[in-house]
Design a protein around this motif. Structure first.
Motif, PDB file in Angstrom:
ATOM      1  N   GLY A   9       0.781  -1.221   0.000  1.00 33.89           N
ATOM      2  CA  GLY A   9       0.000   0.000   0.000  1.00 33.89           C
ATOM      3  C   GLY A   9       0.816   1.275   0.000  1.00 33.89           C
ATOM      4  N   LEU A  10       2.129   1.171  -0.152  1.00 35.28           N
ATOM      5  CA  LEU A  10       3.019   2.323  -0.110  1.00 35.28           C
ATOM      6  C   LEU A  10       3.633   2.588  -1.477  1.00 35.28           C
ATOM      7  N   SER A  11       4.047   3.830  -1.691  1.00 36.35           N
ATOM      8  CA  SER A  11       4.875   4.182  -2.840  1.00 36.35           C
ATOM      9  C   SER A  11       6.335   3.964  -2.469  1.00 36.35           C
ATOM     10  N   VAL A  12       7.061   3.266  -3.332  1.00 37.66           N
ATOM     11  CA  VAL A  12       8.487   3.005  -3.085  1.00 37.66           C
ATOM     12  C   VAL A  12       9.260   3.457  -4.327  1.00 37.66           C
ATOM     13  N   PRO A  13       9.589   4.750  -4.426  1.00 34.52           N
ATOM     14  CA  PRO A  13      10.207   5.293  -5.644  1.00 34.52           C
ATOM     15  C   PRO A  13      11.724   5.159  -5.646  1.00 34.52           C
ATOM     16  N   ILE A  14      12.193   3.928  -5.752  1.00 34.26           N
ATOM     17  CA  ILE A  14      13.631   3.702  -5.832  1.00 34.26           C
ATOM     18  C   ILE A  14      13.961   2.965  -7.119  1.00 34.26           C
ATOM     19  N   SER A  15      15.247   2.907  -7.433  1.00 31.76           N
ATOM     20  CA  SER A  15      15.722   2.351  -8.697  1.00 31.76           C
ATOM     21  C   SER A  15      16.361   0.981  -8.478  1.00 31.76           C
ATOM     22  N   PRO A  16      16.373   0.129  -9.504  1.00 30.79           N
ATOM     23  CA  PRO A  16      17.095  -1.143  -9.389  1.00 30.79           C
ATOM     24  C   PRO A  16      18.572  -0.947  -9.050  1.00 30.79           C
ATOM     25  N   ASP A  17      19.140   0.208  -9.400  1.00 29.95           N
ATOM     26  CA  ASP A  17      20.543   0.473  -9.095  1.00 29.95           C
ATOM     27  C   ASP A  17      20.773   0.747  -7.610  1.00 29.95           C
ATOM     28  N   ASP A  18      19.703   1.004  -6.868  1.00 30.33           N
ATOM     29  CA  ASP A  18      19.831   1.345  -5.453  1.00 30.33           C
ATOM     30  C   ASP A  18      20.002   0.127  -4.561  1.00 30.33           C
ATOM     31  N   VAL A  19      19.586  -1.038  -5.049  1.00 26.74           N
ATOM     32  CA  VAL A  19      19.563  -2.238  -4.212  1.00 26.74           C
ATOM     33  C   VAL A  19      20.091  -3.419  -5.023  1.00 26.74           C
ATOM     34  N   SER A  20      20.324  -4.528  -4.338  1.00 21.63           N
ATOM     35  CA  SER A  20      20.785  -5.739  -5.020  1.00 21.63           C
ATOM     36  C   SER A  20      19.660  -6.336  -5.854  1.00 21.63           C
ATOM     37  N   ASP A  21      20.037  -7.244  -6.756  1.00 19.65           N
ATOM     38  CA  ASP A  21      19.044  -7.920  -7.590  1.00 19.65           C
ATOM     39  C   ASP A  21      18.032  -8.689  -6.748  1.00 19.65           C
ATOM     40  N   ILE A  22      18.505  -9.303  -5.665  1.00 22.53           N
ATOM     41  CA  ILE A  22      17.614 -10.089  -4.808  1.00 22.53           C
ATOM     42  C   ILE A  22      16.571  -9.189  -4.159  1.00 22.53           C
ATOM     43  N   ILE A  23      17.001  -8.047  -3.647  1.00 26.92           N
ATOM     44  CA  ILE A  23      16.065  -7.139  -3.000  1.00 26.92           C
ATOM     45  C   ILE A  23      15.118  -6.529  -4.023  1.00 26.92           C
ATOM     46  N   TRP A  24      15.637  -6.178  -5.195  1.00 28.47           N
ATOM     47  CA  TRP A  24      14.770  -5.608  -6.227  1.00 28.47           C
ATOM     48  C   TRP A  24      13.680  -6.600  -6.627  1.00 28.47           C
ATOM     49  N   SER A  25      14.045  -7.860  -6.748  1.00 26.08           N
ATOM     50  CA  SER A  25      13.060  -8.884  -7.095  1.00 26.08           C
ATOM     51  C   SER A  25      11.995  -9.001  -6.008  1.00 26.08           C
ATOM     52  N   ALA A  26      12.418  -8.955  -4.745  1.00 23.34           N
ATOM     53  CA  ALA A  26      11.460  -9.041  -3.636  1.00 23.34           C
ATOM     54  C   ALA A  26      10.542  -7.829  -3.595  1.00 23.34           C
ATOM     55  N   LEU A  27      11.075  -6.665  -3.944  1.00 26.79           N
ATOM     56  CA  LEU A  27      10.247  -5.465  -4.010  1.00 26.79           C
ATOM     57  C   LEU A  27       9.206  -5.593  -5.121  1.00 26.79           C
ATOM     58  N   GLN A  28       9.618  -6.121  -6.258  1.00 26.16           N
ATOM     59  CA  GLN A  28       8.702  -6.233  -7.392  1.00 26.16           C
ATOM     60  C   GLN A  28       7.599  -7.256  -7.161  1.00 26.16           C
ATOM     61  N   ASP A  29       7.938  -8.388  -6.520  1.00 26.41           N
ATOM     62  CA  ASP A  29       6.915  -9.432  -6.356  1.00 26.41           C
ATOM     63  C   ASP A  29       6.120  -9.283  -5.050  1.00 26.41           C
ATOM     64  N   GLY A  30       6.449  -8.254  -4.249  1.00 29.57           N
ATOM     65  CA  GLY A  30       5.677  -7.973  -3.045  1.00 29.57           C
ATOM     66  C   GLY A  30       6.073  -8.765  -1.821  1.00 29.57           C
ATOM     67  N   SER A  31       7.133  -9.574  -1.928  1.00 28.58           N
ATOM     68  CA  SER A  31       7.534 -10.392  -0.786  1.00 28.58           C
ATOM     69  C   SER A  31       8.446  -9.658   0.191  1.00 28.58           C
ATOM     70  N   TYR A  32       8.928  -8.471  -0.200  1.00 26.78           N
ATOM     71  CA  TYR A  32       9.857  -7.733   0.656  1.00 26.78           C
ATOM     72  C   TYR A  32       9.182  -7.358   1.978  1.00 26.78           C
ATOM     73  N   GLU A  33       9.716  -7.890   3.073  1.00 28.30           N
ATOM     74  CA  GLU A  33       9.226  -7.607   4.429  1.00 28.30           C
ATOM     75  C   GLU A  33       7.703  -7.804   4.539  1.00 28.30           C
ATOM     76  N   ALA A  34       7.195  -8.784   3.841  1.00 30.58           N
ATOM     77  CA  ALA A  34       5.742  -8.983   3.815  1.00 30.58           C
ATOM     78  C   ALA A  34       5.201  -9.400   5.181  1.00 30.58           C
ATOM     79  N   LYS A  35       5.853 -10.357   5.826  1.00 32.88           N
ATOM     80  CA  LYS A  35       5.357 -10.793   7.134  1.00 32.88           C
ATOM     81  C   LYS A  35       5.539  -9.694   8.170  1.00 32.88           C
ATOM     82  N   GLU A  36       6.683  -9.008   8.134  1.00 34.45           N
ATOM     83  CA  GLU A  36       6.919  -7.911   9.073  1.00 34.45           C
ATOM     84  C   GLU A  36       5.876  -6.808   8.875  1.00 34.45           C
TER      85      GLU A  36
END
Length: 236
Positions: A9-36
């Motif tokens: 439900g948040l805007s996350v205006p960051i670039s793929p260059d800002d984070v690792s490939d693993i984190i970028w993938s988690a951000l895109q698929d919605g799994s990033y910190e999902a349980k937290e």
């Protein structure tokens, strides 16, 4: 221009260059910190004064700050991550957040070596946690003094194993609730036992109504609280 993702439900205006490939993938698929994201917000009550340790890129920070009347004081040891968190917090108009680069620890102020890793969520005070790409020196401040000064109600932490030392030695004066993610892969079940025992000595109980797996809520308040139906389903 950075990409503007929608996450929890948040805007996350960051670039793929800002984070690792693993984190970028988690951000895109919605799994990033999902349980937290689900359980940390449930620990918040309206008008809470919240201390967050390990703000990461500001996702959980922004969710906590979205609770009515809440005020969030957040700390992050990695300066690059602080910059990303500032972007996310601003993008979501969270004007009730004070974000600082720094560390809060138990005991007197002292210098720590912080190990920066490619995957930002793996950066920590622990050298043995894995390969790192850089180190920085960070001076700590006393957590109990901070808690007293700001009348903290809730502490939320995701600090990659440092919770073991912190919660064993800090007094947490006046704090009603502590929400954390256990990192038992770093200190084993013995570390989990030490934290649980130390929290019990301070008057906190493991609260199953706000806990799921490694995401754990400790509460002092023993007033009865009812489960929401979706919480029962999620914990099953």
């Amino acid at each position: 221009m950075p990409n503007t993702l929608r996450l929890h439900g948040l805007s996350v205006p960051i670039s793929p260059d800002d984070v690792s490939d693993i984190i970028w993938s988690a951000l895109q698929d919605g799994s990033y910190e999902a349980k937290e994201a689900r359980w940390a917000v449930k620990a918040v009550r309206p008008n809470d004064r919240i201390l967050e340790l390990g703000s990461g890129i500001g996702v959980i920070t922004s969710l906590l700050a979205g609770v009515e009347g809440a005020h969030v004081m957040a700390f992050e040891a990695n300066p690059h991550t602080v910059r990303l968190a500032e972007i996310v917090i601003k993008a979501n108009n969270r004007n009730n957040v004070a974000l600082e680069h720094g560390l809060l620890t138990a005991g007197p102020s002292r210098d720590f070596t912080f190990y920066v890793r490619e995957d930002l969520w793996m950066s920590s005070l622990l050298k043995h946690q894995g390969p790192y790409i850089d180190t920085i020196q960070v001076k700590s401040s006393n957590i109990d003094e901070f808690i007293t000064s700001f009348n903290v109600d809730l502490v939320v932490m995701d600090i990659e194993g440092a919770e073991l030392d912190l919660l064993t030695h800090a007094r947490l004066p006046g704090v009603e609730r502590v929400f954390l993610e256990f990192h038992d892969h770093l200190y084993g079940l013995e570390g989990v036992r030490q934290v649980t025992s130390a929290m019990a000595d301070k008057g906190f109980a493991y609260d199953p109504r706000g806990s799921s797996g490694p995401c754990v809520l400790f509460s002092r308040n023993t007033d009865p609280r009812t489960y929401e139906p979706e919480d029962i389903h999620a914990a099953a």
